[in-house]
Design an enzyme around this catalytic site. Structure first.
Site, PDB file in Angstrom:
ATOM      1  CG  HIS A  99      45.481  20.567  73.011  1.00  0.00           C
ATOM      2  ND1 HIS A  99      45.914  20.286  74.287  1.00  0.00           N
ATOM      3  CD2 HIS A  99      45.146  19.380  72.458  1.00  0.00           C
ATOM      4  CE1 HIS A  99      45.876  18.977  74.483  1.00  0.00           C
ATOM      5  NE2 HIS A  99      45.399  18.410  73.392  1.00  0.00           N
TER       6      HIS A  99
ATOM      7  CB  CYS B  33      48.830  37.228  32.470  1.00  0.00           C
ATOM      8  SG  CYS B  33      49.236  38.447  33.707  1.00  0.00           S
TER       9      CYS B  33
ATOM     10  CG  ASN C 204      51.768  34.572  32.035  1.00  0.00           C
ATOM     11  OD1 ASN C 204      51.726  34.965  33.198  1.00  0.00           O
ATOM     12  ND2 ASN C 204      51.529  33.319  31.700  1.00  0.00           N
ATOM     13  N   GLY C 205      53.812  36.950  33.562  1.00  0.00           N
ATOM     14  CA  GLY C 205      54.943  36.712  34.455  1.00  0.00           C
ATOM     15  C   GLY C 205      55.411  37.993  35.122  1.00  0.00           C
TER      16      GLY C 205
ATOM     17  NE  ARG D 139      46.778  31.394  31.963  1.00  0.00           N
ATOM     18  CZ  ARG D 139      47.776  30.523  31.991  1.00  0.00           C
ATOM     19  NH1 ARG D 139      47.534  29.255  31.750  1.00  0.00           N
ATOM     20  NH2 ARG D 139      49.006  30.904  32.264  1.00  0.00           N
TER      21      ARG D 139
ATOM     22  CE  LYS E  41      38.909  22.820  46.426  1.00  0.00           C
ATOM     23  NZ  LYS E  41      39.985  22.625  45.565  1.00  0.00           N
TER      24      LYS E  41
ATOM     25  CE  LYS F 120      42.657  24.689  37.403  1.00  0.00           C
ATOM     26  NZ  LYS F 120      42.063  24.046  38.578  1.00  0.00           N
TER      27      LYS F 120
ATOM     28  CD  GLU G 207      41.293  20.135  48.307  1.00  0.00           C
ATOM     29  OE1 GLU G 207      42.252  20.784  48.764  1.00  0.00           O
ATOM     30  OE2 GLU G 207      40.734  20.430  47.239  1.00  0.00           O
TER      31      GLU G 207
ATOM     32  CD  GLU H  35      39.749  26.803  45.988  1.00  0.00           C
ATOM     33  OE1 GLU H  35      39.767  25.573  46.009  1.00  0.00           O
ATOM     34  OE2 GLU H  35      40.558  27.480  45.330  1.00  0.00           O
TER      35      GLU H  35
ATOM     36  CD1 TRP I 237      44.599  37.180  38.613  1.00  0.00           C
ATOM     37  CD2 TRP I 237      46.681  37.300  39.424  1.00  0.00           C
ATOM     38  NE1 TRP I 237      44.567  36.787  39.924  1.00  0.00           N
ATOM     39  CE2 TRP I 237      45.821  36.848  40.448  1.00  0.00           C
ATOM     40  CE3 TRP I 237      48.036  37.449  39.712  1.00  0.00           C
ATOM     41  CZ2 TRP I 237      46.271  36.563  41.729  1.00  0.00           C
ATOM     42  CZ3 TRP I 237      48.484  37.163  40.990  1.00  0.00           C
ATOM     43  CH2 TRP I 237      47.590  36.724  41.972  1.00  0.00           C
TER      44      TRP I 237
HETATM   45  C1  F6R Z   1      42.727  25.170  44.865  1.00  0.00           C
HETATM   46  C2  F6R Z   1      43.772  24.996  43.890  1.00  0.00           C
HETATM   47  C3  F6R Z   1      45.143  25.439  44.243  1.00  0.00           C
HETATM   48  C4  F6R Z   1      46.196  24.612  43.481  1.00  0.00           C
HETATM   49  C5  F6R Z   1      47.592  25.193  43.726  1.00  0.00           C
HETATM   50  C6  F6R Z   1      48.658  24.373  43.027  1.00  0.00           C
HETATM   51  O1  F6R Z   1      41.518  24.636  44.431  1.00  0.00           O
HETATM   52  O2  F6R Z   1      43.541  24.542  42.803  1.00  0.00           O
HETATM   53  O3  F6R Z   1      45.367  25.400  45.608  1.00  0.00           O
HETATM   54  O4  F6R Z   1      46.138  23.292  43.925  1.00  0.00           O
HETATM   55  O5  F6R Z   1      47.642  26.505  43.237  1.00  0.00           O
HETATM   56  O6  F6R Z   1      48.452  24.323  41.658  1.00  0.00           O
HETATM   57  P1  F6R Z   1      49.081  23.181  40.779  1.00  0.00           P
HETATM   58  O7  F6R Z   1      48.440  21.906  41.173  1.00  0.00           O
HETATM   59  O8  F6R Z   1      48.764  23.563  39.361  1.00  0.00           O
HETATM   60  O9  F6R Z   1      50.543  23.173  41.069  1.00  0.00           O
END
Ligand code: F6R
Length: 608
Positions: A504, A2, A99-100, A27, A485, A603, A481, A488, A75
């Site tokens: 395996h 949020c 938020n939370g 976010r 990427k 985010k 990674e 997602e 959210w």
């Molecule tokens: C994916 C992504 C997430 C963050 C994860 C940790 O692209 O951005 O996997 O890396 O949510 O977030 P932070 O780095 O803010 O702790």
């Protein structure tokens, strides 16, 4: 997660709140709403959907008109996304945004019901807090907020307005981040700086349990115990352009292109006379010599940066490194001891699970080091030592430049530790550092070299149901990674696998036309990786190989070759990341997805 905003000042409040909320869209959210004082009365507008839906609704039904109010992007956690579950939520005299998560909302709701407060409209934990504030409200807002804060448990930030306190906004924080922006004759509340940067660069960081009272264009702060507090005013060192697309179609591609600058800004102040020097972060060679074991703990992309860090630190500095997912680490009773180092990597510095690891470290005798992008964030403030990455604001949900700068810090740390421990000579350390210094130019060159190929190859991926990323050693760490990427933002199922592990079990998945993206930048492992590529090719896979410009790859092993500049193989992940980011980006674009705001993702994950 949020987003919260608030405003008190001479401008059109609705306009400010909506424009600030738009800057928090990254976010992640599923509904939006505002509450504004209009002629002394609180007017609420809210809806399920995007901010554009809220704007359309306000155009039709009338837009609140005033100079003080609060706003929210939700959210969903408790209760599905719907108009009624959207924030703000109101008691009889109190309206809030939140938020939370409130962990004990069920018992608080029962308490309210037992006290004949039964007028609940939504399924949210937030409404319970609004009703509780209302229940305790005796005409003194701060006393009432303090009373409620003592009763609620969880992680939260709140924006609050009281019907009988017009033109005044209250904000409070516990865990979830909140800042208060100070302009000239106007004040703002926001979950993050980009929301207010258009209006002011000056802001206060609200700390755990602090209450902000915004009135008459200024703010004062008090503690949970009612004590007035003086707070330090911070100034953002970036401007509105950093939080705008600046002509790029998406933030993600803008941020990919910002990587050379981000790396340069992150490493330059930490290199002195050609050698890494982390003293400005409180990290000396003596400290680096003192650790027996290192734990790197993080979530998602940040954890993947830690995987690369593990390979590099173990290889060069010869210190044992364990990498863990924060949500696992915090509950697995890890064997942390004195003289161990726990590194927490986080772009936002607010990720709930990563933050919880800091509490675990306390009392073990180990030291904690945060590698964080957001200045003044919780993780940065609570760790024993902090290395800030200087990526600037990262708006796209899919992390690119933050990952890249996290890698650059992993290298700096590994080089300085290796030198401090006598595992490499000064000359070797200088050589490695100078390759790192050349990285911004090399990243830029790589973007230019691979962009068209990645755009083209991505057209071959869009119809895939599933694909594999494979690699060995650092290439395997990196392919994790690449795979995240892609999945997602393209919504294509993808797995990363250590190439040698395919036989395996996983190779049974390979069938005609299945894309397999092989990362093959480690010369010492090249022959072995090429054999693995041939194995999947022989079973019908469409192979896309990322390798350096001189790598000897049989034409019949690769359907598509993406060549990147050649560096010392230890540093290749920073370059090989680029085509993986671009493949993910263009696949998402070609599928018509919302690249910067992928479905179901937020985010900053400030709840468990
Ligand atoms: C994916 C992504 C997430 C963050 C994860 C940790 O692209 O951005 O996997 O890396 O949510 O977030 P932070 O780095 O803010 O702790």
């Amino acid at each position: 997660m949020c987003g919260i905003v608030g405003y008190v000042g001479p401008r059109d409040c609705t306009e400010v709140l909506v424009s600030a909320l738009k800057k928090l869209e990254y976010r992640g959210y599923d509904s939006a709403g505002i509450a504004v004082f209009e002629n002394g009365k609180i007017e609420v507008a809210k809806t399920k959907g995007r901010l554009s839906d809220l704007e359309t609704k306000m155009e039709k039904e009338g837009k609140p008109n005033g100079h003080a109010g609060i706003g929210h992007t939700r959210w969903a956690t408790h209760g599905e996304p719907s108009d009624v579950n959207s924030h703000p939520h109101s008691g009889r005299r109190v309206t809030i945004v939140h938020n939370g998560i409130i962990e004990n909302y069920k018992e608080l709701k029962q308490f309210l019901i037992d006290n004949e407060r039964t007028d609940f409209l939504s399924d949210t934990d937030t409404e319970v807090v609004a009703q509780l504030l209302d229940f305790y409200y005796d005409g003194n807002p701060v006393r009432c907020i303090r009373k409620v804060l003592h009763e609620i448990r969880g992680s939260y930030a709140l924006g609050i307005v009281f019907a009988d306190r017009p033109e005044t906004v209250y904000a409070v924080r516990c865990e979830s981040p909140l800042i208060v922006g100070q302009g000239t004759g106007e004040v703002f509340v926001a979950s993050d700086v980009p929301a207010i940067i258009k209006y002011t660069k000056d802001y206060y960081l609200l700390e755990y349990g602090e209450i902000a009272v915004l009135k008459n264009g200024s703010v004062h702060f008090c503690s949970l115990h009612g004590r007035m507090i003086d707070k330090e005013l911070h100034t953002a060192d970036w401007d509105e352009d950093s939080a705008e697309k600046c002509g790029y179609p998406h933030f993600m591609i803008k941020e990919i292109n910002e990587q050379p600058t981000a790396v340069k800004t992150t490493i330059t102040p930490r290199i002195e006379n050609g050698l890494p020097n982390l003293e400005e972060c409180g990290i000396t060679p003596e400290i680096l010599r003192s650790f027996n074991n290192i734990f790197i703990v993080a979530c998602g992309t940040a954890m993947h940066a830690g995987m690369v860090g593990k390979y590099v630190i173990e290889k060069i500095a010869r210190v044992s490194v364990t990498v863990d997912i924060a949500s696992e680490f915090r509950y697995r009773d890890p064997l942390i001891g004195e003289n161990d180092l726990v590194i927490i990597i986080s772009q936002s510095g607010e990720t709930a699970d990563s933050k919880a690891v800091l509490n675990l470290v306390k009392g073990t005798g180990a030291k904690s080091l945060a590698i964080v992008n957001v200045k003044g964030s919780s993780i940065a403030r609570e760790a024993d030592m902090v290395i800030y990455t200087h990526a600037g604001p990262e708006i796209a949900v899919a992390s690119t430049k933050a990952y890249m700068v996290q890698l650059s810090v992993m290298y700096l740390l590994a080089f300085e530790m290796a030198f401090a421990k006598g595992k490499i000579s000064e000359e070797q350390c200088r050589q490695l550092t100078s390759e790192l210094v050349s990285m911004p130019a090399k990243i830029e060159e790589t973007i230019g070299k691979v962009l068209d190929t990645c755009q083209y190859v991505s057209t071959k991926l869009i119809t895939a149901d599933s694909l594999l990323y494979i690699g060995r050693g650092l290439d395997y760490a990196l392919s994790m990674e690449g795979s995240l990427k892609l999945k997602e933002i393209s919504y294509i199922h993808s797995e990363s696998y250590a190439a040698g592990e395919l036989k395996h079990g996983t190779i049974s998945l390979v069938e005609d036309g299945m894309p397999v993206i092989a990362v093959a930048t480690q010369n010492s492992l090249l022959e072995k990786t090429v054999s693995n590529i041939k194995e999947v090719k022989a079973r019908g896979a469409m192979t896309i190989v990322i390798c350096d410009e001189h790598a000897d790859i049989d034409r019949d092993a690769a359907d598509y070759l993406i060549r990147i500049p050649k560096l010392n193989e230890t540093l290749m992940p920073m370059l090989a990341t680029v085509p993986m980011q671009l493949l993910a980006y263009y696949t998402s674009v070609n599928k018509g997805n919302d690249v910067d705001k992928p479905r179901n993702l937020a985010k900053s994950v400030t709840v468990e």
